[in-house]
Write a protein that holds these residues in place. Structure first.
Motif, PDB file in Angstrom:
ATOM      1  N   LEU A 163       0.827  -1.209   0.000  1.00 10.38           N
ATOM      2  CA  LEU A 163       0.000   0.000   0.000  1.00 10.38           C
ATOM      3  C   LEU A 163       0.861   1.259   0.000  1.00 10.38           C
ATOM      4  O   LEU A 163       0.582   2.221  -0.724  1.00 10.38           O
TER       5      LEU A 163
ATOM      6  N   PRO B  34      -5.093  -2.638   6.150  1.00  9.85           N
ATOM      7  CA  PRO B  34      -4.392  -1.367   6.279  1.00  9.85           C
ATOM      8  C   PRO B  34      -4.154  -0.971   7.736  1.00  9.85           C
ATOM      9  O   PRO B  34      -3.394  -0.058   8.026  1.00  9.85           O
TER      10      PRO B  34
ATOM     11  N   PHE C  63      -5.248   3.951   2.150  1.00 11.92           N
ATOM     12  CA  PHE C  63      -5.965   2.892   1.424  1.00 11.92           C
ATOM     13  C   PHE C  63      -7.231   3.453   0.767  1.00 11.92           C
ATOM     14  O   PHE C  63      -7.539   3.133  -0.391  1.00 11.92           O
TER      15      PHE C  63
END
Length: 245
Positions: free
Chosen positions: A81, A101, A184
Motif C-alpha cells: 500500500l 491497512p 488505502f
C-alpha cells in the motif's frame, strides 16, 4: 506482454513461502514473477538509514519495475500500500492476502489486540525462534489442517537465512502502529483481497470495512482457511489469482 508479478511475504517469513505458488503461476503467467525478501528478512540487507516503513519501501522499490502487480501477504500488505501511494509508477494493481491497512483493533475496527503484539515484542527479546514459532501457530489457528500448514511454513522458512532481529522488531512495530486506512481509501488503482474466514489476525469483518473505505477494493473469502490461504488452500488461491490477473 504481461507486467511483472511481485510476491511479498509476511512477518518473520521470507520469499520462500511463495515457492509452490510461484511454480504453479509460472506455467500460465506470461510475465516475469519475482518473490522478494522484505528488508532484513531472508538475508536481505536492512536500510542504511533508520529502519522505517518509508526507508524499507524505498529500498524495496529499487527492485521493482514499473507497472508491476503486487501480491502481498500480511505485513507485506503495508509495504504494498505504501509502495502504491509513494511510488505509483511501480504499481498497477495490488492483491492483499490476509492483510489489512490497520492490523490492531480500534474503535469499530477489528484486528489484533495491541497487548498480544506487546507480548510478542517482549518474547522476541528473549527468544526470536520461539516467538516466530508462536506466530506460526496463531497464523494457522482455526485451519482444518493447522499442523500441516505450520509444518509447510516452517520448512519453507528454513530455505533462507534467518531474519535480522532489527527487522523482526521493526516489523512488529509496523503491525502495531501503522494505520494506513486513509491512504488505502484514497488509492485509485484496482485492488483485490484474498482472506480466510477463520483468520484471527485479520478478522473477516475487516474485509467489509475495507470495501466501505474503498469502492475499488473487491475480495474473495475462503471458508475454511486461516491466515495463510496460499498454503492451506493453494488451488483455490491460485484459481482466484489467475482470474484477476
Amino acid at each position: 506482454m504481461q507486467n511483472d508479478l511481485i510476491l511479498l511475504h509476511g512477518w518473520g517469513m521470507n520469499k520462500s513461502v511463495w515457492q509452490l505458488c510461484e511454480k504453479e503461476l509460472s506455467n500460465e503467467y506470461n510475465g516475469a514473477i519475482y518473490s522478494l525478501n522484505l528488508p532484513g528478512f531472508g538475508g536481505a540487507a536492512v536500510p542504511d538509514k533508520e529502519y522505517s516503513l518509508a526507508s524499507a519501501v524505498q529500498q524495496l522499490a529499487k527492485q521493482i519495475n514499473d507497472n508491476s502487480t503486487i501480491v502481498a501477504w500480511s505485513l507485506g500488505g503495508l509495504f504494498a500500500l505504501y509502495l502504491a501511494k509513494y511510488y505509483p509508477k511501480k504499481v498497477s494493481k495490488v492483491v492483499l492476502v490476509s492483510s489489512s491497512p490497520c492490523f490492531v483493533e480500534q474503535d469499530e475496527w477489528e484486528g489484533v489486540s495491541g497487548q498480544v503484539l506487546d507480548k510478542f515484542k517482549d518474547q522476541l527479546v528473549q527468544d526470536s525462534n520461539k516467538t516466530i514459532d508462536r506466530f506460526l501457530a496463531i497464523q494457522a489457528m482455526g485451519s482444518e489442517h493447522a499442523k500441516e500448514d505450520i509444518k509447510a511454513l516452517r520448512a519453507l522458512l528454513k530455505l533462507q537465512p534467518v531474519a535480522s532481529k532489527q527487522a523482526l522488531s521493526v516489523g512488529l512495530e509496523l503491525l502495531q502502529k501503522q494505520d494506513l486506512r486513509t491512504l488505502f481509501s484514497r488509492l485509485s488503482i484496482p485492488m483485490y483481497g484474498v482472506f480466510g474466514c477463520l483468520d484471527t489476525l485479520v478478522p473477516k469483518r475487516v474485509c467489509a470495512r475495507m470495501s466501505e473505505l474503498n469502492p475499488d477494493f473487491s475480495y474473495k473469502m475462503i471458508e475454511k482457511a486461516s491466515h495463510a490461504p496460499f498454503i492451506s488452500h493453494r488451488d483455490e488461491f491460485i484459481s482466484y489469482l489467475k482470474s484477476i490477473l
